[in-house]
Write a protein that holds these residues in place. Structure first.
Motif, PDB file in Angstrom:
ATOM      1  N   SER A 239      -3.690   7.606  -0.854  1.00  0.00           N
ATOM      2  CA  SER A 239      -2.830   7.444   0.313  1.00  0.00           C
ATOM      3  C   SER A 239      -1.959   8.688   0.441  1.00  0.00           C
ATOM      4  O   SER A 239      -1.969   9.555  -0.430  1.00  0.00           O
ATOM      5  CB  SER A 239      -1.966   6.188   0.216  1.00  0.00           C
ATOM      6  OG  SER A 239      -0.845   6.422  -0.601  1.00  0.00           O
ATOM      7  N   MET A 240      -1.204   8.738   1.503  1.00  0.00           N
ATOM      8  CA  MET A 240      -0.334   9.886   1.736  1.00  0.00           C
ATOM      9  C   MET A 240       1.020   9.749   1.031  1.00  0.00           C
ATOM     10  O   MET A 240       1.889  10.596   1.188  1.00  0.00           O
ATOM     11  CB  MET A 240      -0.156  10.106   3.239  1.00  0.00           C
ATOM     12  CG  MET A 240      -1.470  10.528   3.902  1.00  0.00           C
ATOM     13  SD  MET A 240      -1.343  10.750   5.687  1.00  0.00           S
ATOM     14  CE  MET A 240      -0.314  12.223   5.772  1.00  0.00           C
ATOM     15  N   ASP A 241       1.160   8.709   0.206  1.00  0.00           N
ATOM     16  CA  ASP A 241       2.371   8.574  -0.603  1.00  0.00           C
ATOM     17  C   ASP A 241       2.410   9.660  -1.662  1.00  0.00           C
ATOM     18  O   ASP A 241       1.367  10.197  -2.076  1.00  0.00           O
ATOM     19  CB  ASP A 241       2.400   7.200  -1.277  1.00  0.00           C
ATOM     20  CG  ASP A 241       2.576   6.077  -0.273  1.00  0.00           C
ATOM     21  OD1 ASP A 241       3.598   6.085   0.434  1.00  0.00           O
ATOM     22  OD2 ASP A 241       1.696   5.197  -0.211  1.00  0.00           O
TER      23      ASP A 241
ATOM     24  N   PRO B 294       0.021  13.682   0.205  1.00  0.00           N
ATOM     25  CA  PRO B 294       1.086  13.680   1.213  1.00  0.00           C
ATOM     26  C   PRO B 294       0.801  14.556   2.430  1.00  0.00           C
ATOM     27  O   PRO B 294       1.311  14.283   3.519  1.00  0.00           O
ATOM     28  CB  PRO B 294       2.319  14.150   0.448  1.00  0.00           C
ATOM     29  CG  PRO B 294       1.797  14.842  -0.752  1.00  0.00           C
ATOM     30  CD  PRO B 294       0.486  14.187  -1.079  1.00  0.00           C
ATOM     31  N   ASP B 295      -0.003  15.583   2.273  1.00  0.00           N
ATOM     32  CA  ASP B 295      -0.336  16.458   3.400  1.00  0.00           C
ATOM     33  C   ASP B 295      -1.646  16.060   4.090  1.00  0.00           C
ATOM     34  O   ASP B 295      -2.062  16.715   5.051  1.00  0.00           O
ATOM     35  CB  ASP B 295      -0.421  17.910   2.937  1.00  0.00           C
ATOM     36  CG  ASP B 295       0.916  18.427   2.422  1.00  0.00           C
ATOM     37  OD1 ASP B 295       1.955  18.020   2.986  1.00  0.00           O
ATOM     38  OD2 ASP B 295       0.923  19.213   1.464  1.00  0.00           O
ATOM     39  N   GLY B 296      -2.307  15.025   3.573  1.00  0.00           N
ATOM     40  CA  GLY B 296      -3.533  14.530   4.194  1.00  0.00           C
ATOM     41  C   GLY B 296      -4.751  15.408   3.971  1.00  0.00           C
ATOM     42  O   GLY B 296      -5.756  15.248   4.667  1.00  0.00           O
ATOM     43  N   GLU B 297      -4.707  16.282   2.976  1.00  0.00           N
ATOM     44  CA  GLU B 297      -5.836  17.197   2.750  1.00  0.00           C
ATOM     45  C   GLU B 297      -7.084  16.476   2.238  1.00  0.00           C
ATOM     46  O   GLU B 297      -8.193  16.809   2.646  1.00  0.00           O
ATOM     47  CB  GLU B 297      -5.422  18.302   1.784  1.00  0.00           C
ATOM     48  CG  GLU B 297      -4.371  19.235   2.359  1.00  0.00           C
ATOM     49  CD  GLU B 297      -3.828  20.234   1.359  1.00  0.00           C
ATOM     50  OE1 GLU B 297      -4.298  20.260   0.196  1.00  0.00           O
ATOM     51  OE2 GLU B 297      -2.924  21.002   1.731  1.00  0.00           O
TER      52      GLU B 297
ATOM     53  N   TYR C  27      -0.263   8.125   8.402  1.00  0.00           N
ATOM     54  CA  TYR C  27      -0.816   7.543   7.181  1.00  0.00           C
ATOM     55  C   TYR C  27      -2.328   7.555   7.310  1.00  0.00           C
ATOM     56  O   TYR C  27      -2.872   7.667   8.405  1.00  0.00           O
ATOM     57  CB  TYR C  27      -0.296   6.115   6.942  1.00  0.00           C
ATOM     58  CG  TYR C  27      -0.527   5.162   8.090  1.00  0.00           C
ATOM     59  CD1 TYR C  27      -1.754   4.528   8.269  1.00  0.00           C
ATOM     60  CD2 TYR C  27       0.485   4.902   9.005  1.00  0.00           C
ATOM     61  CE1 TYR C  27      -1.966   3.667   9.327  1.00  0.00           C
ATOM     62  CE2 TYR C  27       0.280   4.033  10.071  1.00  0.00           C
ATOM     63  CZ  TYR C  27      -0.945   3.423  10.224  1.00  0.00           C
ATOM     64  OH  TYR C  27      -1.161   2.569  11.272  1.00  0.00           O
ATOM     65  N   ALA C  28      -3.012   7.449   6.167  1.00  0.00           N
ATOM     66  CA  ALA C  28      -4.475   7.457   6.175  1.00  0.00           C
ATOM     67  C   ALA C  28      -5.001   6.122   6.688  1.00  0.00           C
ATOM     68  O   ALA C  28      -4.491   5.059   6.325  1.00  0.00           O
ATOM     69  CB  ALA C  28      -5.009   7.717   4.766  1.00  0.00           C
TER      70      ALA C  28
ATOM     71  N   SER D  16      -8.796   9.714   9.452  1.00  0.00           N
ATOM     72  CA  SER D  16      -7.678  10.007  10.340  1.00  0.00           C
ATOM     73  C   SER D  16      -6.332   9.768   9.667  1.00  0.00           C
ATOM     74  O   SER D  16      -6.154   8.777   8.943  1.00  0.00           O
ATOM     75  CB  SER D  16      -7.759   9.149  11.600  1.00  0.00           C
ATOM     76  OG  SER D  16      -6.623   9.375  12.413  1.00  0.00           O
ATOM     77  N   THR D  17      -5.404  10.675   9.940  1.00  0.00           N
ATOM     78  CA  THR D  17      -4.008  10.520   9.519  1.00  0.00           C
ATOM     79  C   THR D  17      -3.098  10.656  10.743  1.00  0.00           C
ATOM     80  O   THR D  17      -1.913  10.954  10.609  1.00  0.00           O
ATOM     81  CB  THR D  17      -3.631  11.564   8.452  1.00  0.00           C
ATOM     82  OG1 THR D  17      -3.839  12.874   9.002  1.00  0.00           O
ATOM     83  CG2 THR D  17      -4.453  11.402   7.180  1.00  0.00           C
TER      84      THR D  17
END
Length: 147
Positions: free
Chosen positions: A67-69, A91-94, A107-108, A102-103
């Motif tokens: 997750s993006m946490d 956290p950066d969605g990489e 969030y993912a 999708s983010t």
């Protein structure tokens, strides 16, 4: 989004212990993306993967939650819920971007990938409840193991 037959991306991210993790996608692996630690659906899903973790491991399958946490929030979540698999902080969605998840909403999206032999073998956009058992069944079918 990556589809079955697509090559698995090369990704690395810190886990809840702050250790850099680079999944070996030549081995059977489950990567499940979820929106946020401590939310009801995500907690249900993570707990169900934890409950089935021994069965995944018996089949030689590694499980990762993403997750993006951040690392600290993952550490708190893993401790509170007793999660013994790696939660990758993105956290950066990489990592999500590498899988085409999708983010756009910050969030993912909830997506799961079954990966092996360097390629995506199956994907799912699940409901949290019962999802771990569905993935376990898919993995047994995909790898023709267990029952």
């Amino acid at each position: 989004m990556l589809e079955p037959g697509d090559p698995a991306p090369d990704v690395s991210a810190p886990n809840q212990h702050g250790e850099s993790v680079t999944p070996d996608f030549t081995e059977p692996t489950v990567v499940f993306f979820y929106p946020e630690d401590f939310t009801s659906g995500c907690t249900v899903e993570a707990n169900e993967f934890q409950a089935a973790l021994a069965e995944f491991r018996e089949l030689g399958i590694t499980v990762y939650g993403v997750s993006m946490d951040d690392v600290d929030r993952h550490a708190d979540f893993a401790d509170e819920e007793g999660l013994l698999f790696d939660l990758l902080a993105d956290p950066d969605g990489e990592v999500a971007e590498a899988f085409g998840v999708s983010t756009d909403l910050g969030y993912a999206d909830r997506r799961t990938f079954l990966v092996a032999d360097g390629e995506v073998r199956a994907t799912d956009a699940p409901d949290p409840a019962g999802h771990a058992d569905e993935v376990l069944g898919d993995a047994r079918s995909e790898f023709a193991v267990g029952g």
